[in-house]
Every structure is written in structure tokens, then in C-alpha cells.
Design a protein around this motif. Structure first.
Motif, PDB file in Angstrom:
ATOM      1  N   ILE A 156       0.882  -1.176   0.000  1.00 10.79           N
ATOM      2  CA  ILE A 156       0.000   0.000   0.000  1.00 10.79           C
ATOM      3  C   ILE A 156       0.916   1.221   0.000  1.00 10.79           C
ATOM      4  O   ILE A 156       1.798   1.323   0.865  1.00 10.79           O
ATOM      5  CB  ILE A 156      -0.903   0.006   1.248  1.00 10.79           C
ATOM      6  N   THR A 157       0.742   2.126  -0.953  1.00  9.47           N
ATOM      7  CA  THR A 157       1.680   3.251  -1.032  1.00  9.47           C
ATOM      8  C   THR A 157       0.980   4.603  -0.908  1.00  9.47           C
ATOM      9  O   THR A 157      -0.192   4.752  -1.249  1.00  9.47           O
ATOM     10  CB  THR A 157       2.475   3.221  -2.363  1.00  9.47           C
ATOM     11  N   PHE A 159       0.829   8.885  -1.634  1.00  9.48           N
ATOM     12  CA  PHE A 159       0.929   9.678  -2.872  1.00  9.48           C
ATOM     13  C   PHE A 159       2.300  10.316  -3.045  1.00  9.48           C
ATOM     14  O   PHE A 159       2.729  10.621  -4.154  1.00  9.48           O
ATOM     15  CB  PHE A 159      -0.151  10.779  -2.899  1.00  9.48           C
ATOM     16  N   ASN A 160       3.015  10.548  -1.920  1.00  6.65           N
ATOM     17  CA  ASN A 160       4.175  11.439  -2.005  1.00  6.65           C
ATOM     18  C   ASN A 160       5.444  10.749  -2.498  1.00  6.65           C
ATOM     19  O   ASN A 160       6.402  11.424  -2.840  1.00  6.65           O
ATOM     20  CB  ASN A 160       4.426  12.119  -0.648  1.00  6.65           C
ATOM     21  N   LYS A 183      -1.485  -1.794  -4.044  1.00  4.08           N
ATOM     22  CA  LYS A 183      -2.630  -0.887  -3.983  1.00  4.08           C
ATOM     23  C   LYS A 183      -2.078   0.534  -3.823  1.00  4.08           C
ATOM     24  O   LYS A 183      -1.750   0.976  -2.731  1.00  4.08           O
ATOM     25  CB  LYS A 183      -3.550  -1.222  -2.796  1.00  4.08           C
ATOM     26  N   PRO A 184      -1.966   1.259  -4.938  1.00  2.17           N
ATOM     27  CA  PRO A 184      -1.384   2.610  -4.857  1.00  2.17           C
ATOM     28  C   PRO A 184      -2.390   3.632  -4.345  1.00  2.17           C
ATOM     29  O   PRO A 184      -3.587   3.350  -4.246  1.00  2.17           O
ATOM     30  CB  PRO A 184      -1.020   2.908  -6.311  1.00  2.17           C
ATOM     31  N   SER A 185      -1.892   4.825  -4.055  1.00  2.00           N
ATOM     32  CA  SER A 185      -2.765   5.929  -3.662  1.00  2.00           C
ATOM     33  C   SER A 185      -3.659   6.316  -4.850  1.00  2.00           C
ATOM     34  O   SER A 185      -3.202   6.352  -5.995  1.00  2.00           O
ATOM     35  CB  SER A 185      -1.906   7.127  -3.265  1.00  2.00           C
ATOM     36  N   GLY A 223      -9.398  -2.877   1.945  1.00  2.00           N
ATOM     37  CA  GLY A 223      -9.932  -3.745   3.000  1.00  2.00           C
ATOM     38  C   GLY A 223      -9.794  -5.212   2.631  1.00  2.00           C
ATOM     39  O   GLY A 223      -9.451  -6.054   3.477  1.00  2.00           O
ATOM     40  N   LEU A 226      -6.353  -6.330   3.385  1.00  4.09           N
ATOM     41  CA  LEU A 226      -6.051  -6.492   4.811  1.00  4.09           C
ATOM     42  C   LEU A 226      -6.575  -7.823   5.340  1.00  4.09           C
ATOM     43  O   LEU A 226      -5.978  -8.424   6.232  1.00  4.09           O
ATOM     44  CB  LEU A 226      -6.652  -5.332   5.623  1.00  4.09           C
ATOM     45  N   GLY A 238       2.011   5.302   4.685  1.00  2.00           N
ATOM     46  CA  GLY A 238       1.010   6.371   4.668  1.00  2.00           C
ATOM     47  C   GLY A 238       0.882   6.983   6.049  1.00  2.00           C
ATOM     48  O   GLY A 238       1.819   6.920   6.860  1.00  2.00           O
ATOM     49  N   ARG A 241      -2.931   7.529  10.790  1.00  2.00           N
ATOM     50  CA  ARG A 241      -4.362   7.181  10.794  1.00  2.00           C
ATOM     51  C   ARG A 241      -4.588   5.859  10.053  1.00  2.00           C
ATOM     52  O   ARG A 241      -5.280   4.955  10.532  1.00  2.00           O
ATOM     53  CB  ARG A 241      -5.162   8.313  10.116  1.00  2.00           C
ATOM     54  N   MET A 242      -3.981   5.750   8.868  1.00  8.65           N
ATOM     55  CA  MET A 242      -4.118   4.524   8.078  1.00  8.65           C
ATOM     56  C   MET A 242      -3.493   3.344   8.819  1.00  8.65           C
ATOM     57  O   MET A 242      -4.065   2.257   8.891  1.00  8.65           O
ATOM     58  CB  MET A 242      -3.472   4.755   6.706  1.00  8.65           C
ATOM     59  N   GLU A 395       1.755  16.085  12.778  1.00  9.46           N
ATOM     60  CA  GLU A 395       2.335  16.147  11.436  1.00  9.46           C
ATOM     61  C   GLU A 395       1.323  16.820  10.507  1.00  9.46           C
ATOM     62  O   GLU A 395       0.267  16.263  10.225  1.00  9.46           O
ATOM     63  CB  GLU A 395       2.627  14.737  10.902  1.00  9.46           C
ATOM     64  N   PHE A 397       1.006  17.838   6.744  1.00 12.19           N
ATOM     65  CA  PHE A 397       1.782  17.447   5.557  1.00 12.19           C
ATOM     66  C   PHE A 397       1.902  18.620   4.582  1.00 12.19           C
ATOM     67  O   PHE A 397       1.331  18.635   3.483  1.00 12.19           O
ATOM     68  CB  PHE A 397       1.121  16.236   4.902  1.00 12.19           C
ATOM     69  N   THR A 470       5.368   6.104  14.054  1.00 12.78           N
ATOM     70  CA  THR A 470       5.822   5.910  12.664  1.00 12.78           C
ATOM     71  C   THR A 470       5.687   4.437  12.286  1.00 12.78           C
ATOM     72  O   THR A 470       5.763   4.095  11.104  1.00 12.78           O
ATOM     73  CB  THR A 470       7.262   6.446  12.489  1.00 12.78           C
TER      74      THR A 470
HETATM   75  P1  NAD Z   1      -2.811   8.074   3.506  1.00 10.68           P
HETATM   76  O1  NAD Z   1      -2.701   7.385   4.806  1.00 10.68           O
HETATM   77  O2  NAD Z   1      -3.971   8.947   3.265  1.00 10.68           O
HETATM   78  O3  NAD Z   1      -2.815   6.973   2.327  1.00 10.68           O
HETATM   79  C1  NAD Z   1      -1.752   6.068   2.168  1.00 10.68           C
HETATM   80  C2  NAD Z   1      -2.250   4.826   1.472  1.00 10.68           C
HETATM   81  O4  NAD Z   1      -3.088   4.101   2.368  1.00 10.68           O
HETATM   82  C3  NAD Z   1      -3.100   5.092   0.229  1.00 10.68           C
HETATM   83  O5  NAD Z   1      -2.817   4.116  -0.752  1.00 10.68           O
HETATM   84  C4  NAD Z   1      -4.496   4.927   0.752  1.00 10.68           C
HETATM   85  O6  NAD Z   1      -5.410   4.603  -0.255  1.00 10.68           O
HETATM   86  C5  NAD Z   1      -4.296   3.766   1.714  1.00 10.68           C
HETATM   87  N1  NAD Z   1      -5.329   3.605   2.743  1.00 10.68           N
HETATM   88  C6  NAD Z   1      -5.878   4.567   3.512  1.00 10.68           C
HETATM   89  N2  NAD Z   1      -6.794   4.015   4.340  1.00 10.68           N
HETATM   90  C7  NAD Z   1      -6.795   2.679   4.097  1.00 10.68           C
HETATM   91  C8  NAD Z   1      -7.522   1.557   4.616  1.00 10.68           C
HETATM   92  N3  NAD Z   1      -8.454   1.743   5.559  1.00 10.68           N
HETATM   93  N4  NAD Z   1      -7.292   0.342   4.120  1.00 10.68           N
HETATM   94  C9  NAD Z   1      -6.356   0.163   3.179  1.00 10.68           C
HETATM   95  N5  NAD Z   1      -5.646   1.165   2.617  1.00 10.68           N
HETATM   96  C10 NAD Z   1      -5.859   2.409   3.081  1.00 10.68           C
HETATM   97  O7  NAD Z   1      -1.434   8.884   3.291  1.00 10.68           O
HETATM   98  P2  NAD Z   1      -1.031   9.890   2.126  1.00 10.68           P
HETATM   99  O8  NAD Z   1      -1.751  11.172   2.319  1.00 10.68           O
HETATM  100  O9  NAD Z   1      -1.105   9.216   0.794  1.00 10.68           O
HETATM  101  O10 NAD Z   1       0.531  10.088   2.440  1.00 10.68           O
HETATM  102  C11 NAD Z   1       1.023  10.962   3.396  1.00 10.68           C
HETATM  103  C12 NAD Z   1       1.360  10.242   4.690  1.00 10.68           C
HETATM  104  O11 NAD Z   1       2.235   9.138   4.440  1.00 10.68           O
HETATM  105  C13 NAD Z   1       2.111  11.121   5.670  1.00 10.68           C
HETATM  106  O12 NAD Z   1       1.636  10.888   6.967  1.00 10.68           O
HETATM  107  C14 NAD Z   1       3.553  10.664   5.531  1.00 10.68           C
HETATM  108  O13 NAD Z   1       4.366  10.930   6.640  1.00 10.68           O
HETATM  109  C15 NAD Z   1       3.361   9.197   5.304  1.00 10.68           C
HETATM  110  N6  NAD Z   1       4.523   8.589   4.643  1.00 10.68           N
HETATM  111  C16 NAD Z   1       5.347   7.821   5.406  1.00 10.68           C
HETATM  112  C17 NAD Z   1       6.488   7.269   4.840  1.00 10.68           C
HETATM  113  C18 NAD Z   1       7.432   6.450   5.660  1.00 10.68           C
HETATM  114  O14 NAD Z   1       8.260   5.774   5.070  1.00 10.68           O
HETATM  115  N7  NAD Z   1       7.369   6.460   6.970  1.00 10.68           N
HETATM  116  C19 NAD Z   1       6.758   7.478   3.484  1.00 10.68           C
HETATM  117  C20 NAD Z   1       5.880   8.259   2.730  1.00 10.68           C
HETATM  118  C21 NAD Z   1       4.759   8.804   3.333  1.00 10.68           C
END
Ligand code: NAD
Length: 509
Positions: A156-157, A159-160, A183-185, A223, A226, A238, A241-242, A395, A397, A470
Motif C-alpha cells: 500500500i503506497t 501519494f508522495n 494498492k497505490p494511492s 480492505g 487487509l 502512509g 491514521r491509516m 504532522e 503534511f 511511525t
Molecule cells: P494516507 O494514509 O492517506 O494513504 C496512504 C495509502 O493508504 C493510500 O494508498 C491509501 O489509499 C491507503 N489507505 C488509507 N486508508 C486505508 C484503509 N483503511 N485500508 C487500506 N488502505 C488504506 O497517506 P497519504 O496522504 O497518501 O501520504 C502521506 C502520509 O504518508 C504522511 O503521513 C507521511 O508521513 C506518510 N509517509 C510515510 C512514509 C514512511 O516511510 N514512513 C513514506 C511516505 C509517506
């Protein structure tokens, strides 16, 4: 905006959202993909449904059952060729990252380079998946540990890092003998389509299902991953929260998760720091990628003797950063990913002011040309704030740097560690003692602790990740590969008797 280059990456006006070895006809809702640069529509993706997810998972699992039997160096040979394909397409990939994620050209290219680097790393690794041999306490016995492929890795990745994080996971997973299911963003699906196309072409018909991909909603598609018993490892990058959803849900079925979540990274600036070096490192860390890196510098803990001077120099440097079209040469700050991010920025600035912070520079929406009016551009902010101001524990963003005073090293380390996140940290100092204290057991509690460089811009050779909120995961270099394999301990008896461990006598023996 010229979009012709997308065809060279196999991206069309309308795209499918499920790859099982070939792109499938999908019937989920249509996702409109917009560029954060100007809000213009780039393409659409017909999203995957839960049924498409099931088909992708099945294809990936079946491919795994065959792939795991190929000797690891032969798997490495495929990865070597994938890395070369990334090399050939580096410029195009960089351009796509700029178009879809809004990174400036140099950072888009840097991200493509990370994919090449991790592929190279994985090729070498394919001949180094070492286990241990262990002395047995029993005569004529030996013990060994062997690392075996794990299964399908769910990826799961965020966007950034729309291409690099998949590469970190998938290049290692492939040499380890696993298949991948991505499963990308939904904010960056075209990057996923492009990377899948490049790797699939190298893998050919027989092995393309190893890199299955599903682009679809979090609830239905995320889901399903998972809860999927055919996915023994979910590597999720991500927000915290995720991670709070992913971790417990995967654990409930005794699956493993590798969590790479939010950061809230500090640089400690001591009174003997080289301030010119500090300004350069801090500006890159705080403003680079428009503050949208997990390792972005969000907090500066500066010795009170140098805080005024440093803040002034930083404000001058911040004001000189060109904000605008990330494709344009000279731009250092591109757009935020969307309006919601800009609103979060506005909200955090207001909160900081309410909590006693003073905005030194920036903190407002940036004025841009009419062409960019559909993008969300902000002026990176420096906020002078009292130590421990509540907003600095979150945090946001976006590019906001909280500058807070400290009186000594112990206080700075305590403040560094006081936040719930634990990703990256740095100290800027001329003192060997201070630097080593920062890196010691009672120093920084983060997964990354640097000296005289900033918090962002990690190399792929080291294990990457952080502690506390983290998520505790480690990806990329060093021995992170172990997360993608299962360990087996074997005891072999080559004698004619059956001595038991711990000297136990059982029956006649
Ligand atoms: P996000 O949590 O909104 O989404 C990340 C991914 O999780 C997306 O693919 C999204 O679709 C998926 N996702 C969200 N809820 C889910 C669920 N209930 N079930 C399954 N998949 C789910 O994050 P974002 O806005 O895309 O990215 C920014 C965040 O990511 C920031 O908090 C940043 O610090 C973090 N990040 C962390 C790292 C690291 O290596 N620690 C690297 C890059 C980004």
C-alpha cells in the motif's frame, strides 16, 4: 500541458484499474486523475472492485507458487533487467512524478533514480540471502537457519513517493521469491500503471502476474487486502491514521504488517553549528517536496544563542525559494497535492498563532500565474514558537517549520523525543561529544538520526523507517529483506543415537 509522453509509459486517456498479468476490464467507478500543478484532467482510471481484487490476488498467489522455486540469483537476473528498464525510462518516469505528484523536476528524477538504485541493491542481495549455522548442544547434530520466500506481499503506497516506495518493496520481494500486489494511492494511480507496465514487459507473460496491481477504494479494495489470507505481509506506507486501521486488522488474522507512517522530524541546532551549512540543510529539509516528505523537517530546536541569527537567515532563504510550476527550471516549491492539504496548512498556521506562535515568513497561499490557479500553492512558513507548543506535536503534511528555543543538549534531546512520531532526526554541531551523545542509547529515539545533514533525503543502502507512531517498520537497504521472508530453523542428526536437548532422558535411553 503536453501529455504525449504518457503513451510511452503505456498510459491512455482511459485506463483499467486491475492488473493480473494483463490489464483487466474493470467495472468500479471512474477515477478522474488531475495534475496538482493546475488541476487539469490527465486521464481516467476505471477502478477495481472487490472481485477484481480477488482475481489479482489469485494470479499473484499462483505466480508465487512457481516463482519461489526459481533459484534466487535467477530471480535477481529478472530484477537486474527491470532496473535497466527503469534506467532507460528515467526521464519519462521523473516527468510523470512531476505531473501527477507535483514534485519539481530534480526531485521527480531523484525518485526515479531511487527505483534504479534499489533494483541494483536487490540484484546483489539475490546472492546474499544468508542464514546462520549454529552449534548444536547434541553430538553429531547441526543446526541451521534458512530463509524461505513468504508469499504475496501486499504493498500500500502513499501519494508522495508514488514510484519509489513500490520499488523499495517489490524489488526486494521479487528477489526474496515473493509475488507482489500493489494498492497505490488514488491520488497517483498513473505512476502505478507506468511502473507496472515497465516491469511487466521485462517479466513477460509467464511472470507478469508477480506484480499484480489494483487501483480502487480503500474500503473495498484496501480492505480486501487487509483480510486476505493469501497476503502474509502487508507493507503499508502512509499516515498514522491509516496504520492504526491496517496494523490491528492484519494482526487479527495473524498476518504481518510492515508500517511506514507519519513523521514529525526535528533538527537540533547547537550554538557551535556551522550556520551556513545549517541554512542549506534546513531549507532543503523543510521546503523540499513542498513539505510533503515523511522525513520533512518540521521542528527546529535551536540553541538560544543562535536562534535569532539563524531564523533571520532562514527567512531570507525561504523568501528566495521560487514557488510555482514544478516543470519550470528554478522552481523549488511546487504545489501541494490538493486543496485539502492546503486547507490543513491554513488550519495549522491559525492554530500555531492561537497557541502563541509568530509567523516569521510565509504561511499564506502563494500568488501564481492564472495558468496555475487550479493548483494549491502555499508560501512555506517559518513559525517562531514556544518550546512544546501543542501544534508542533502533529504532522501537518505541508511546509511549516516551527522554530523553538533550547538551552542545552539534554533539553533538545528531550524535546526531540517528546512527540509521538519517531522517524527522522538530526543534530548540527561542531562537537563530537554532542553528536555522539545524540546518537547514543539515551539520545534520539528515532529510526533515523543524522549528524550535520538534514532529516530528509535518505539513501537506499540503509534500513529506512521509524519508531513509535511511525510504525516500527524497516524497508529498503541493510537487512530489511528479512521482513519479506520466513525463517526456518532446522536441526539435523547425522549420528545413530537420539540424544534429546537439555539432556532429557525419556524412556530407556
Ligand atoms: P494516507 O494514509 O492517506 O494513504 C496512504 C495509502 O493508504 C493510500 O494508498 C491509501 O489509499 C491507503 N489507505 C488509507 N486508508 C486505508 C484503509 N483503511 N485500508 C487500506 N488502505 C488504506 O497517506 P497519504 O496522504 O497518501 O501520504 C502521506 C502520509 O504518508 C504522511 O503521513 C507521511 O508521513 C506518510 N509517509 C510515510 C512514509 C514512511 O516511510 N514512513 C513514506 C511516505 C509517506
Amino acid at each position: 500541458m503536453k501529455l504525449d509522453f504518457l503513451k510511452e509509459l503505456g498510459i491512455h486517456k482511459d485506463n483499467s484499474g486491475a492488473f493480473t498479468g494483463t490489464w483487466q476490464k474493470t467495472e468500479g467507478g471512474a477515477l478522474t486523475v488531475r495534475s496538482p500543478i493546475d488541476g487539469s484532467t490527465i486521464a481516467t482510471v476505471q477502478m477495481a472492485t472487490a472481485a477484481d481484487y480477488a482475481a489479482a490476488s489469485k494470479a499473484a498467489h499462483e505466480a508465487f507458487l512457481r516463482w519461489r522455486n526459481l533459484p534466487a540469483p535467477q530471480r535477481g537476473e529478472f530484477v537486474r533487467r527491470i532496473g535497466n528498464a527503469f534506467r532507460e525510462k528515467k526521464e519519462l518516469l521523473g516527468k510523470l512524478v512531476t505531473l501527477e505528484a507535483g514534485k519539481i523536476v530534480q526531485e521527480g528524477l531523484g525518485e526515479a533514480q531511487e527505483c534504479i538504485d534499489i533494483a541494483d541493491f536487490a540484484v546483489g542481495l539475490s546472492r546474499q540471502l544468508y542464514g546462520l549455522t549454529i552449534a548444536s548442544e547434541r553430538p553429531n547434530h547441526h543446526m541451521r537457519e534458512t530463509w524461505h520466500p513468504l508469499g504475496t506481499v501486499g504493498i500500500i503506497t502513499a501519494f508522495n513517493f508514488p514510484i519509489a516506495v513500490w520499488a523499495w518493496n517489490s524489488m526486494l520481494a521479487l528477489v526474496c521469491g515473493d509475488s507482489c500486489l500493489w494498492k497505490p494511492s488514488l491520488k497517483t494511480p498513473l505512476c502505478a500503471i507506468a511502473m507496472t507496465n515497465i516491469a511487466a514487459e521485462v517479466l513477460g507473460k509467464e511472470w507478469a502476474p508477480l506484480i499484480a496491481c489494483v487501483i480502487g477504494p480503500d474500503a473495498a479494495v484496501g480492505g480486501a487486502m487487509l483480510d486476505d489470507p493469501h497476503v502474509p505481509l502487508v507493507s503499508a506506507t502512509g499516515s498514522t491514521r491509516m496504520g492504526r486501521i491496517v496494523g490491528p486488522r492484519v494482526a487479527q488474522r495473524f498476518g504481518r504488517s510492515l508500517l511506514e507512517l507519519g513523521g514529525n522530524n526535528a533538527i537540533l541546532v547547537m550554538d557551535d553549528a556551522d550556520l551556513s551549512l545549517a541554512v542549506r540543510g534546513i531549507v532543503f529539509g523543510a521546503v523540499g517536496t513542498a513539505g510533503q516528505r515523511c522525513t520533512t523537517t518540521r521542528r527546529l530546536l535551536v540553541h538560544e544563542k543562535v536562534i535569532d541569527q539563524l531564523t533571520e537567515r532562514l527567512a531570507t532563504a525561504f523568501k528566495q525559494c521560487k514557488i510555482g510550476d514544478p516543470f519550470e527550471q528554478g522552481t523549488l516549491v511546487g504545489p501541494l497535492i490538493d486543496e485539502a492539504s492546503a486547507k490543513a496548512f491554513d488550519h495549522a498556521i491559525q492554530k500555531a498563532k492561537d497557541q502563541g506562535g509568530k509567523v516569521v515568513c510565509g504561511g499564506t497561499r502563494a500568488k501564481t500565474s492564472a495558468q496555475l490557479s487550479g493548483g494549491a500553492y502555499v508560501e512555506p512558513a517559518i513559525v517562531r514558537a514556544p518550546l512544546g507548543v501543542p501544534v508542533s506535536f502533529e504532522e501537518t503534511f505541508a511546509p511549516i517549520l516551527y522554530v523553538m528555543p533550547i538551552q542545552n543538549l539534554d533539553q533538545a534531546i528531550e524535546a526531540n523525543n517528546a512527540v509521538p512520531q519517531g522517524l527522522s532526526s538530526s543534530i548540527l554541531t561542531g562537537s563530537l561529544r554532542a553528536a555522539e551523545r545524540f546518537l547514543s542509547t539515551s539520545g534520539s529515539d528515532c529510526g533515523i538520526a543524522n549528524v550535520n545533514i538534514g532529516t530528509s533525503g535518505a539513501e537506499i543502502g540503509g534500513a529506512f523507517g521509524g519508531e513509535k507512531e511511525t510504525g516500527g517498520g524497516r524497508e529498503s537497504g541493510s537487512d530489511s529483506w528479512k521482513a519479506y521472508m520466513r525463517r526456518q530453523t532446522s536441526t539435523v542428526n547425522y549420528g545413530n543415537t537420539l540424544p534429546l536437548a537439555q539432556g532429557i532422558k525419556f524412556g530407556d535411553d
